[in-house]
Design a protein around this motif. Structure first.
Motif, mmCIF file in Angstrom:
data_model
loop_
_atom_site.group_PDB
_atom_site.id
_atom_site.type_symbol
_atom_site.label_atom_id
_atom_site.label_comp_id
_atom_site.label_asym_id
_atom_site.label_seq_id
_atom_site.Cartn_x
_atom_site.Cartn_y
_atom_site.Cartn_z
ATOM 1 N N ASP A 26 0.854 -1.185 0.000
ATOM 2 C CA ASP A 26 0.000 0.000 0.000
ATOM 3 C C ASP A 26 0.891 1.237 0.000
ATOM 4 O OD1 ASP A 26 -2.260 1.528 -0.025
ATOM 5 O OD2 ASP A 26 -2.825 1.147 2.058
ATOM 6 N N ILE A 27 0.794 2.026 -1.051
ATOM 7 C CA ILE A 27 1.559 3.264 -1.197
ATOM 8 C C ILE A 27 0.525 4.371 -1.381
ATOM 9 C CG2 ILE A 27 3.286 4.508 -2.550
ATOM 10 C CD1 ILE A 27 4.296 1.723 -3.508
ATOM 11 N N THR A 49 3.489 -3.785 8.208
ATOM 12 C CA THR A 49 4.813 -3.183 8.311
ATOM 13 C C THR A 49 4.715 -1.799 7.689
ATOM 14 O OG1 THR A 49 5.882 -5.348 8.102
ATOM 15 C CG2 THR A 49 7.247 -3.393 7.673
ATOM 16 N N SER A 50 5.034 -0.771 8.496
ATOM 17 C CA SER A 50 4.966 0.616 8.029
ATOM 18 C C SER A 50 6.353 1.235 8.110
ATOM 19 C CB SER A 50 4.017 1.436 8.897
ATOM 20 O OG SER A 50 2.720 0.912 8.842
ATOM 21 N N TRP A 51 6.722 1.955 7.079
ATOM 22 C CA TRP A 51 7.983 2.694 7.091
ATOM 23 C C TRP A 51 7.737 4.013 7.813
ATOM 24 C CZ3 TRP A 51 7.455 -1.403 4.231
ATOM 25 C CH2 TRP A 51 8.574 -2.083 3.772
ATOM 26 N N PHE A 62 8.143 2.128 -3.745
ATOM 27 C CA PHE A 62 8.070 0.778 -4.304
ATOM 28 C C PHE A 62 9.463 0.171 -4.437
ATOM 29 C CE2 PHE A 62 7.395 -2.380 -7.728
ATOM 30 C CZ PHE A 62 6.415 -3.141 -7.094
ATOM 31 N N ASP A 63 10.438 0.966 -4.842
ATOM 32 C CA ASP A 63 11.813 0.463 -4.943
ATOM 33 C C ASP A 63 12.342 0.028 -3.576
ATOM 34 O OD1 ASP A 63 11.775 0.852 -7.674
ATOM 35 O OD2 ASP A 63 12.997 2.686 -7.621
ATOM 36 N N GLU A 64 11.978 0.757 -2.519
ATOM 37 C CA GLU A 64 12.379 0.364 -1.160
ATOM 38 C C GLU A 64 11.734 -0.963 -0.769
ATOM 39 O OE1 GLU A 64 13.964 0.024 2.595
ATOM 40 O OE2 GLU A 64 14.634 1.240 0.901
ATOM 41 N N PHE A 65 10.467 -1.142 -1.125
ATOM 42 C CA PHE A 65 9.795 -2.420 -0.886
ATOM 43 C C PHE A 65 10.542 -3.547 -1.586
ATOM 44 C CE2 PHE A 65 6.988 -5.552 -2.895
ATOM 45 C CZ PHE A 65 6.624 -6.290 -1.766
ATOM 46 N N LEU A 66 10.845 -3.354 -2.881
ATOM 47 C CA LEU A 66 11.554 -4.394 -3.636
ATOM 48 C C LEU A 66 12.929 -4.689 -3.039
ATOM 49 C CD1 LEU A 66 10.711 -3.384 -7.318
ATOM 50 C CD2 LEU A 66 9.706 -5.251 -5.963
ATOM 51 N N ALA A 67 13.640 -3.652 -2.601
ATOM 52 C CA ALA A 67 14.964 -3.833 -1.993
ATOM 53 C C ALA A 67 14.847 -4.626 -0.694
ATOM 54 C CB ALA A 67 15.625 -2.485 -1.742
#
Length: 88
Positions: A26-27, A49-51, A62-67
Protein backbone atom coordinates in the motif's frame (compact mmCIF):
# COMPACT_ATOMS: atom_id res chain seq x y z
CA UNK A 1 -14.34 14.46 15.97
CA UNK A 2 -11.95 15.32 13.13
CA UNK A 3 -12.32 13.34 9.93
CA UNK A 4 -9.33 11.41 8.66
CA UNK A 5 -7.96 12.97 5.48
CA UNK A 6 -8.86 11.24 2.24
CA UNK A 7 -6.03 9.35 0.61
CA UNK A 8 -4.99 8.55 -2.92
CA UNK A 9 -3.20 5.33 -3.73
CA UNK A 10 -0.31 4.93 -6.12
CA UNK A 11 -0.68 2.94 -9.30
CA UNK A 12 2.26 0.91 -7.97
CA UNK A 13 0.21 -0.26 -4.98
CA UNK A 14 -1.37 -3.69 -5.08
CA UNK A 15 -0.73 -7.34 -4.48
CA UNK A 16 2.80 -8.69 -4.79
CA UNK A 17 3.53 -12.42 -4.92
CA UNK A 18 6.83 -14.22 -4.49
CA UNK A 19 7.42 -17.88 -3.64
CA UNK A 20 3.62 -18.43 -3.53
CA UNK A 21 3.31 -15.78 -0.79
CA UNK A 22 1.17 -12.70 -1.49
CA UNK A 23 1.25 -9.41 0.40
CA UNK A 24 -0.52 -6.12 -0.20
CA UNK A 25 1.80 -3.22 -0.94
CA UNK A 26 0.00 0.00 0.00
CA UNK A 27 1.56 3.26 -1.20
CA UNK A 28 -0.56 6.32 -0.47
CA UNK A 29 -0.63 10.03 0.36
CA UNK A 30 -3.18 12.65 1.29
CA UNK A 31 -5.53 13.16 -1.67
CA UNK A 32 -5.20 16.33 -3.71
CA UNK A 33 -1.67 17.09 -2.55
CA UNK A 34 1.85 16.67 -3.84
CA UNK A 35 2.85 15.39 -0.40
CA UNK A 36 5.17 12.54 0.40
CA UNK A 37 4.12 8.92 0.01
CA UNK A 38 3.63 6.40 2.83
CA UNK A 39 4.58 2.74 2.37
CA UNK A 40 2.89 -0.14 4.18
CA UNK A 41 2.96 -3.87 3.58
CA UNK A 42 0.03 -5.96 4.82
CA UNK A 43 0.11 -9.75 5.04
CA UNK A 44 -2.92 -12.06 4.75
CA UNK A 45 -2.60 -12.48 8.55
CA UNK A 46 -3.01 -8.68 8.83
CA UNK A 47 0.56 -8.11 10.00
CA UNK A 48 1.33 -4.50 9.00
CA UNK A 49 4.81 -3.18 8.31
CA UNK A 50 4.97 0.62 8.03
CA UNK A 51 7.98 2.69 7.09
CA UNK A 52 8.46 5.60 9.50
CA UNK A 53 9.98 7.95 6.92
CA UNK A 54 7.85 9.02 3.95
CA UNK A 55 9.07 8.90 0.34
CA UNK A 56 9.26 11.79 -2.11
CA UNK A 57 7.84 9.63 -4.92
CA UNK A 58 5.75 6.51 -5.12
CA UNK A 59 8.52 4.92 -7.24
CA UNK A 60 11.02 5.44 -4.38
CA UNK A 61 8.58 3.75 -1.99
CA UNK A 62 8.07 0.78 -4.30
CA UNK A 63 11.81 0.46 -4.94
CA UNK A 64 12.38 0.36 -1.16
CA UNK A 65 9.79 -2.42 -0.89
CA UNK A 66 11.55 -4.39 -3.64
CA UNK A 67 14.96 -3.83 -1.99
CA UNK A 68 13.58 -5.11 1.32
CA UNK A 69 12.20 -8.25 -0.34
CA UNK A 70 15.55 -8.82 -2.08
CA UNK A 71 17.55 -8.27 1.12
CA UNK A 72 15.30 -9.83 3.79
CA UNK A 73 12.82 -12.01 1.88
CA UNK A 74 9.06 -11.70 1.61
CA UNK A 75 8.61 -13.68 4.84
CA UNK A 76 10.21 -10.80 6.75
CA UNK A 77 6.86 -9.00 6.67
CA UNK A 78 5.18 -11.72 8.71
CA UNK A 79 5.06 -11.58 12.50
CA UNK A 80 6.87 -14.11 14.61
CA UNK A 81 5.13 -17.48 14.60
CA UNK A 82 3.47 -18.54 17.83
CA UNK A 83 5.95 -20.50 19.91
CA UNK A 84 5.49 -24.23 20.16
CA UNK A 85 3.67 -25.22 23.33
CA UNK A 86 6.06 -26.53 25.94
CA UNK A 87 5.54 -30.07 27.05
CA UNK A 88 6.91 -31.21 30.40
Amino acid sequence: MAKAPKTEHSELAGEFTQDDITVLVDIYREAGTNGDWTLEVITPDEDVTSWEEPFATDREAFDEFLATVERDGIRSFFGEPDPEPMVH
